[in-house]
Design an enzyme around this catalytic site. Sequence first.
Site, mmCIF file in Angstrom:
data_model
loop_
_atom_site.group_PDB
_atom_site.id
_atom_site.type_symbol
_atom_site.label_atom_id
_atom_site.label_comp_id
_atom_site.label_asym_id
_atom_site.label_seq_id
_atom_site.Cartn_x
_atom_site.Cartn_y
_atom_site.Cartn_z
ATOM 1 N N SER A 47 77.396 73.319 27.901
ATOM 2 C CA SER A 47 77.966 74.550 27.356
ATOM 3 C C SER A 47 77.332 75.754 28.029
ATOM 4 C CB SER A 47 77.728 74.616 25.853
ATOM 5 O OG SER A 47 76.384 75.003 25.626
ATOM 6 N N LYS A 48 77.818 76.924 27.654
ATOM 7 C CA LYS A 48 77.318 78.163 28.256
ATOM 8 C C LYS A 48 75.805 78.288 28.086
ATOM 9 C CE LYS A 48 81.399 81.012 27.838
ATOM 10 N NZ LYS A 48 82.062 82.080 27.164
ATOM 11 N N ARG A 49 75.275 77.676 27.029
ATOM 12 C CA ARG A 49 73.833 77.742 26.801
ATOM 13 C C ARG A 49 73.046 77.083 27.937
ATOM 14 N NH1 ARG A 49 75.199 76.756 21.471
ATOM 15 N NH2 ARG A 49 75.403 74.609 22.105
ATOM 16 N N ASP A 50 73.698 76.174 28.668
ATOM 17 C CA ASP A 50 72.996 75.472 29.751
ATOM 18 C C ASP A 50 72.987 76.283 31.042
ATOM 19 O OD1 ASP A 50 72.482 72.990 28.304
ATOM 20 O OD2 ASP A 50 74.665 72.856 28.266
#
Length: 511
Positions: A264-267
């Site tokens: 996800s964008k968190r990665d």
Amino acid sequence: MDNFSNVRVRIAPSPTGFVHVGNLRTMLYNYLFAKHNKGKFLIRIEDTDQTRLVHGAVENLLQALKWAGIESDEGPYLTTDNKVKERGEFGPYVQSERLDIYKQQIQTLLEKGKAYPCFCTKDRIEKVREEQSKNKLAPKYDNFCRDLTKAEAESMMRSGTPYVIRFKMPEDKNVIVKDMIHGEIVVNTKDLDDYVLIKSDGFPTYHFANVVDDHFMKITHVMRGDEWIASTPKHVLLYDAFEWQAPQFAHLPTLLSKTKKKLSKRDGDVSVKDFIDKGYLKDALINFIALLGWNAGTEQEIYTLNELIHQFTLDNVHKAGAVFDLEKLDWINGMYIRKMSSDEFYEACVPYLINAKILTLSKGKVVVSSTGEKVAPAYIKDILALEQPRVKKLTDIVEAVGFFFANELTYDAKNLIWRKSDQATTLTNLQLLEKLLHKIKKEEFSKDNLKKTITELIEKNGLDTGGVLWPMRYALSGRDHSPDPYEIAGALGKDKSLARISAAITKLGQQ
Ligand code: GLU
């Protein structure tokens, strides 16, 4: 080898303005499958969720495909002047332009008694959910409107009560989904609810529009991310209700982060644009993406697009999630960078150097931004060639060669001292070097000649190699890592090299 005839596949993106690398993988697999089987690859825009529309999203998506070199046979495409147009006989290919088709088809289902209008308010549905959650039951519509008579429904409609249209779920029936990757998936209709087909704004839901369109667009294989697996039994039931032949399904493995969670964008960066901006090459990214869930069963890791088309089959697509390993992407990208000719590498790097304000384009000529001095492409190519064996992505080039074009280097003079040396020795060595370089003629200031002359200096004076080469390299580059000092000096030329050595002597003397 598998062989399918009349293959028609599609990607059905929702225009959210963001093209995730997972979407690119789905697009690529559909494209490869279509080309492998000499079939057709379509694009359909699923924009029925009007609350999620983003301006320019379709253009973004088509641009990403164009960049990747994935061309569709039908559906929207970008013209050479970047306008969105449509081609193909099964259009329109944008769902918001197909509302009449959905209206007609829902009528068919209502007449067949396979769907019904539901007048429940949001509040009522909310209360039912709360009650179910209190009793630890899965949220499900309670079929309140399922058995309204035709007359009751018509009178509610006449009085203008808002309504949705729901699917009339068959009772206690096993639905079998045959997935080409996951095998047979069996779900009982007891675990499914009377889901919505048409929303109260008259727009179809994803499930309804998706099935109607796949049918009328004659899609033979549905290949999509496996987050859609849970929806597929609903789709199969809808095909049954219409008495249509369902396409074959193949759900592609989820992309995982290094910690094995859904990527996800968190990665970090996950949109295709992020990778383009960072200087990943198209062919490298495609190569890498192709391996996220597929493997030909050989040791081969580097593939051209044509090789992928030739070798891609669904038999070799895995079920298990595929880890998105950035180090592998860097490795593959590096391999592609090494394969570029010096002209290709130059063309690819110069925009990054201009963007980083190291170089500037002035009247069609390249000049050094810090000094305004003109630079010949051959000179830039020589410098780039020093780094081509090392860089992993094109953005690395900015950091790697920036010092060649700097007017003045900024660094801490202490860094000039080699770890096994001291300030006084470093100063003496730099002064010896300065004298020596003075004597070398401009036209003999080459990497090889410098190496020979400086090696002689070291040997004649019994100097420590590191004590000479480290400060020389640091004085020329101002960096901990760089090509070797002979290469840098050779590329910089006599005047610039001497100026940098003198500047280092002054800096160190002031310590
Ligand atoms: N609109 C869906 C998406 O955004 C399409 C899923 C499918 O391919 O059926 O991914």
